[in-house]
Write a protein that holds these residues in place. Sequence first.
Motif, PDB file in Angstrom:
ATOM      1  N   GLU A  33      25.024   6.039   4.204  1.00  0.00           N
ATOM      2  CA  GLU A  33      24.539   6.452   2.895  1.00  0.00           C
ATOM      3  C   GLU A  33      23.014   6.631   2.882  1.00  0.00           C
ATOM      4  OE1 GLU A  33      24.619   4.961  -1.798  1.00  0.00           O
ATOM      5  OE2 GLU A  33      25.630   3.807  -0.211  1.00  0.00           O
ATOM      6  N   HIS A  34      22.295   5.713   3.497  1.00  0.00           N
ATOM      7  CA  HIS A  34      20.834   5.824   3.487  1.00  0.00           C
ATOM      8  C   HIS A  34      20.365   7.070   4.234  1.00  0.00           C
ATOM      9  CE1 HIS A  34      16.615   4.765   3.595  1.00  0.00           C
ATOM     10  NE2 HIS A  34      16.628   4.924   4.921  1.00  0.00           N
ATOM     11  N   GLU A  35      20.907   7.307   5.418  1.00  0.00           N
ATOM     12  CA  GLU A  35      20.527   8.495   6.181  1.00  0.00           C
ATOM     13  C   GLU A  35      20.830   9.762   5.397  1.00  0.00           C
ATOM     14  OE1 GLU A  35      22.691   8.028   9.748  1.00  0.00           O
ATOM     15  OE2 GLU A  35      21.176   6.776  10.734  1.00  0.00           O
ATOM     16  N   SER A  36      21.944   9.763   4.702  1.00  0.00           N
ATOM     17  CA  SER A  36      22.301  10.923   3.884  1.00  0.00           C
ATOM     18  C   SER A  36      21.288  11.126   2.759  1.00  0.00           C
ATOM     19  CB  SER A  36      23.702  10.739   3.301  1.00  0.00           C
ATOM     20  OG  SER A  36      24.040  11.816   2.463  1.00  0.00           O
ATOM     21  N   GLN A  37      20.846  10.035   2.136  1.00  0.00           N
ATOM     22  CA  GLN A  37      19.859  10.135   1.071  1.00  0.00           C
ATOM     23  C   GLN A  37      18.520  10.664   1.588  1.00  0.00           C
ATOM     24  OE1 GLN A  37      19.869   6.102  -0.375  1.00  0.00           O
ATOM     25  NE2 GLN A  37      21.429   6.511  -1.924  1.00  0.00           N
ATOM     26  N   VAL A  38      18.118  10.197   2.762  1.00  0.00           N
ATOM     27  CA  VAL A  38      16.853  10.651   3.341  1.00  0.00           C
ATOM     28  C   VAL A  38      16.913  12.135   3.664  1.00  0.00           C
ATOM     29  CG1 VAL A  38      15.310  10.456   5.333  1.00  0.00           C
ATOM     30  CG2 VAL A  38      16.203   8.391   4.229  1.00  0.00           C
ATOM     31  N   ARG A  39      17.999  12.562   4.277  1.00  0.00           N
ATOM     32  CA  ARG A  39      18.117  13.976   4.632  1.00  0.00           C
ATOM     33  C   ARG A  39      18.202  14.849   3.388  1.00  0.00           C
ATOM     34  NH1 ARG A  39      19.248  15.228   9.867  1.00  0.00           N
ATOM     35  NH2 ARG A  39      20.325  17.128   9.252  1.00  0.00           N
ATOM     36  N   THR A  40      18.889  14.380   2.356  1.00  0.00           N
ATOM     37  CA  THR A  40      18.956  15.150   1.109  1.00  0.00           C
ATOM     38  C   THR A  40      17.574  15.273   0.475  1.00  0.00           C
ATOM     39  OG1 THR A  40      21.240  14.443   0.708  1.00  0.00           O
ATOM     40  CG2 THR A  40      19.988  15.246  -1.192  1.00  0.00           C
ATOM     41  N   TRP A  41      16.811  14.183   0.510  1.00  0.00           N
ATOM     42  CA  TRP A  41      15.440  14.214  -0.009  1.00  0.00           C
ATOM     43  C   TRP A  41      14.569  15.184   0.798  1.00  0.00           C
ATOM     44  CZ3 TRP A  41      11.080  11.608   2.478  1.00  0.00           C
ATOM     45  CH2 TRP A  41       9.892  11.692   1.726  1.00  0.00           C
ATOM     46  N   LEU A  42      14.662  15.117   2.121  1.00  0.00           N
ATOM     47  CA  LEU A  42      13.873  16.017   2.957  1.00  0.00           C
ATOM     48  C   LEU A  42      14.250  17.479   2.712  1.00  0.00           C
ATOM     49  CD1 LEU A  42      13.944  14.059   6.336  1.00  0.00           C
ATOM     50  CD2 LEU A  42      11.925  14.498   4.933  1.00  0.00           C
ATOM     51  N   THR A  90       9.932   4.642  -2.471  1.00  0.00           N
ATOM     52  CA  THR A  90      11.110   3.835  -2.814  1.00  0.00           C
ATOM     53  C   THR A  90      12.297   4.101  -1.888  1.00  0.00           C
ATOM     54  OG1 THR A  90      11.788   5.515  -4.430  1.00  0.00           O
ATOM     55  CG2 THR A  90      10.455   3.675  -5.237  1.00  0.00           C
ATOM     56  N   LEU A  91      12.287   5.237  -1.218  1.00  0.00           N
ATOM     57  CA  LEU A  91      13.446   5.624  -0.421  1.00  0.00           C
ATOM     58  C   LEU A  91      13.378   5.118   1.016  1.00  0.00           C
ATOM     59  CD1 LEU A  91      16.070   7.239  -0.076  1.00  0.00           C
ATOM     60  CD2 LEU A  91      14.655   9.255   0.401  1.00  0.00           C
ATOM     61  N   LEU A  92      12.227   5.182   1.642  1.00  0.00           N
ATOM     62  CA  LEU A  92      12.118   4.903   3.065  1.00  0.00           C
ATOM     63  C   LEU A  92      12.035   3.409   3.353  1.00  0.00           C
ATOM     64  CD1 LEU A  92       9.613   7.704   4.129  1.00  0.00           C
ATOM     65  CD2 LEU A  92      12.115   7.742   4.190  1.00  0.00           C
ATOM     66  N   THR A  93      12.626   3.002   4.461  1.00  0.00           N
ATOM     67  CA  THR A  93      12.575   1.602   4.889  1.00  0.00           C
ATOM     68  C   THR A  93      11.222   1.322   5.549  1.00  0.00           C
ATOM     69  OG1 THR A  93      13.418   2.041   7.106  1.00  0.00           O
ATOM     70  CG2 THR A  93      15.051   1.715   5.349  1.00  0.00           C
ATOM     71  N   PRO A  94      10.859   0.045   5.710  1.00  0.00           N
ATOM     72  CA  PRO A  94       9.605  -0.279   6.418  1.00  0.00           C
ATOM     73  C   PRO A  94       9.537   0.338   7.811  1.00  0.00           C
ATOM     74  CG  PRO A  94      10.406  -2.211   5.252  1.00  0.00           C
ATOM     75  CD  PRO A  94      11.481  -1.173   5.127  1.00  0.00           C
ATOM     76  N   ASP A  95      10.625   0.346   8.539  1.00  0.00           N
ATOM     77  CA  ASP A  95      10.621   0.940   9.879  1.00  0.00           C
ATOM     78  C   ASP A  95      10.393   2.447   9.814  1.00  0.00           C
ATOM     79  OD1 ASP A  95      10.995  -1.478  11.111  1.00  0.00           O
ATOM     80  OD2 ASP A  95      13.168  -1.224  11.393  1.00  0.00           O
ATOM     81  N   PRO A 130       0.829  -1.211   0.000  1.00  0.00           N
ATOM     82  CA  PRO A 130       0.000   0.000   0.000  1.00  0.00           C
ATOM     83  C   PRO A 130       0.861   1.258   0.000  1.00  0.00           C
ATOM     84  CG  PRO A 130      -0.729  -1.565   1.671  1.00  0.00           C
ATOM     85  CD  PRO A 130       0.577  -2.049   1.167  1.00  0.00           C
ATOM     86  N   MET A 131       0.355   2.289  -0.672  1.00  0.00           N
ATOM     87  CA  MET A 131       1.035   3.569  -0.652  1.00  0.00           C
ATOM     88  C   MET A 131       1.104   4.069   0.787  1.00  0.00           C
ATOM     89  SD  MET A 131       1.817   4.457  -3.841  1.00  0.00           S
ATOM     90  CE  MET A 131       1.769   6.230  -4.087  1.00  0.00           C
ATOM     91  N   LEU A 132       2.212   4.693   1.131  1.00  0.00           N
ATOM     92  CA  LEU A 132       2.433   5.149   2.497  1.00  0.00           C
ATOM     93  C   LEU A 132       1.289   6.024   2.980  1.00  0.00           C
ATOM     94  CD1 LEU A 132       4.085   5.627   5.052  1.00  0.00           C
ATOM     95  CD2 LEU A 132       5.361   7.390   3.803  1.00  0.00           C
TER      96      LEU A 132
END
Length: 301
Positions: free
Chosen positions: A95-104, A232-237, A24-26
Amino acid sequence: MLVIAMADLPAPPRSNSRLRLVSPMLFDQVHAATRKQHAELNACIISCLPLALPPKASDPALLGHGLAAFAQIFNAFESAWDELEADATNREEDEHESQVRTWLASLRPSGLPRSQRLEQDLNYIEARIGHTIDKGSAKLDFLYDIKHLVPVKSHVLVAYAWVFYMAVFSGGRWIRGQLAQAGPEFWIGPSEKARDDVLATSPGFSFLSFDGDKDGEDIKALFKARLVGAETLLTPDERQDIIDSACKIFDDCITLVKYLDQKDPELHSQAPGLPLTLKIVVAMATLAFLWSWVVLFNHII
């Protein structure tokens, strides 16, 4: 007869509806998780909002008190977001945290933040009613969460974006129309020459308007397009963090109304003809209505 091997046939296209059942979409998940709170706020607003407008109210004092409490929330999470945008690439993280912060950091289009307009509206309402509004008396669990949770889980800012920003575009249109219909005397005062054209600048409720001839539709479209990155970017958690945070935002709104009911004697003295609980709900109605639109519109993205 020409025989075609099954292996030579193209694979059938994957159905979008089937994909949504599997994953399902978030923001469909956020909608489903907060449905009960939406309904509760919506019921209060539909019955109480008219009591804060003419002929029941002669000025925007009650609306101003409700606006001040919720302005604290906008100021807090937008300030946190401003800090993230300024420092998105200057932290040591994986790397993932950096991608999330860049997206935000690139999620909010120019013209979307509301804090400056809310401050402008509160200043206007104070001038209209002739006294200051206490902007910091409410006990806000929101502020604790923003201060302590956002630094370690910056992705929860998406919950604030979804609940507060997206609502301004839809429910905000309706509430803006109701406030404008209150008329120039309500917003300007009987001592001034009442002119309908004065309301073109939306004194007292400019936070529900956007610059430009598209009235924010271009900003909304860009914001929605950028929000899709969460899928596509965020993890399930991280997705669950956002869902949980959205639920808590609604719960905290309800708690805030109850808190103000007990702690704000000033409103009681201003409108002695109404029960205090009802006065507070009316004061909250302007902002709270902005969330109720999700009950009516199930799919934004």
